[in-house]
Write a protein that holds these residues in place. Structure first.
Motif, short mmCIF file in Angstrom:
data_model
loop_
_atom_site.label_atom_id
_atom_site.label_comp_id
_atom_site.label_asym_id
_atom_site.label_seq_id
_atom_site.Cartn_x
_atom_site.Cartn_y
_atom_site.Cartn_z
N ALA A 39 0.98 -1.13 -0.18
CA ALA A 39 0.06 0.22 0.15
C ALA A 39 0.99 1.17 0.04
CB ALA A 39 -0.88 -0.06 1.18
N PRO A 40 0.30 2.30 -0.58
CA PRO A 40 0.85 3.62 -0.64
C PRO A 40 1.76 3.95 0.97
CG PRO A 40 -0.82 3.88 -1.65
CD PRO A 40 -0.88 2.55 -1.01
N GLY A 41 3.05 4.23 0.89
CA GLY A 41 3.50 4.55 2.20
C GLY A 41 4.06 3.51 3.23
N SER A 62 -4.54 -11.14 8.22
CA SER A 62 -5.45 -9.95 8.03
C SER A 62 -6.36 -10.47 6.80
CB SER A 62 -4.29 -8.74 7.47
OG SER A 62 -3.48 -9.10 6.38
N VAL A 63 -6.05 -11.45 5.89
CA VAL A 63 -6.95 -11.68 5.00
C VAL A 63 -7.74 -13.19 5.15
CG1 VAL A 63 -5.66 -10.20 3.44
CG2 VAL A 63 -5.34 -12.66 3.66
N ASP A 89 -7.51 -3.28 1.96
CA ASP A 89 -7.06 -3.98 1.07
C ASP A 89 -6.28 -3.23 -0.21
OD1 ASP A 89 -9.69 -6.23 1.53
OD2 ASP A 89 -7.75 -6.45 2.47
N THR A 90 -6.72 -2.18 -0.26
CA THR A 90 -6.26 -1.29 -1.35
C THR A 90 -4.72 -1.32 -1.31
OG1 THR A 90 -8.28 0.01 -1.49
CG2 THR A 90 -6.08 0.93 -2.41
N GLN A 116 -2.64 -3.54 -9.52
CA GLN A 116 -3.32 -2.50 -8.57
C GLN A 116 -4.90 -2.79 -8.25
OE1 GLN A 116 -2.11 0.66 -7.06
NE2 GLN A 116 -4.13 0.61 -5.86
N VAL A 117 -5.14 -2.83 -6.91
CA VAL A 117 -6.45 -3.27 -6.50
C VAL A 117 -6.79 -2.11 -5.60
CG1 VAL A 117 -7.64 -4.64 -4.77
CG2 VAL A 117 -6.34 -5.85 -6.51
N THR A 118 -7.96 -1.40 -6.06
CA THR A 118 -8.62 -0.30 -5.29
C THR A 118 -9.96 -0.55 -4.64
OG1 THR A 118 -7.11 1.33 -6.48
CG2 THR A 118 -8.90 2.30 -5.35
#
Length: 121
Positions: A39-41, A62-63, A89-90, A116-118
């Motif tokens: 994920a970003p960051g 977590s999943v 989950d993004t 990418q999953v958003t």
């Protein structure tokens, strides 16, 4: 081996996606296959791993209960079925191939380009 991940996209929370990772250059059955995400960051995070035969899998806490990893060695493809998706989950999801069965990214030698999953609320 070259890995090509696909299947990502934009989905609403609670929805589902199935990611695919197709291998070329070498037979997939030679490798333990893994999915990580970033994920970003944030650092790259282990998601799931599957043994060469597909008889054993490990899924991150977590999943767990929402994501399933599977493989079809005849099609040289590994899958990640993602259900009940959450905003958390993004991420960009990466498939990897290696010889070690575990959750450490350094144990994998080959990586796909990511998909990418958003997840929107």
């Amino acid at each position: 081996v070259q890995l090509q991940a696909s299947g990502g996209g934009l989905v609403q929370a609670g929805g589902s996606l199935r990611l695919s990772c197709v291998a070329s250059g070498r037979t997939l059955s030679r490798f333990v296959m893994v999915w990580f995400r970033q994920a970003p960051g944030k650092e790259r995070e282990f998601v799931a791993v599957i043994s060469r035969s597909g008889s054993s899998t490990i899924v991150a806490d977590s999943v767990k209960g929402r994501f399933t990893i599977s493989r079809d060695n005849a099609k040289n493809t590994v899958y990640l079925q993602m259900n009940s998706l959450e905003r958390e989950d993004t991420a960009v999801y990466y498939c990897g191939a290696g010889s070690q069965y575990g959750s450490v990214s350094s144990g994998y030698d080959y990586w796909g380009q990511g998909t990418q999953v958003t997840v929107s609320s």
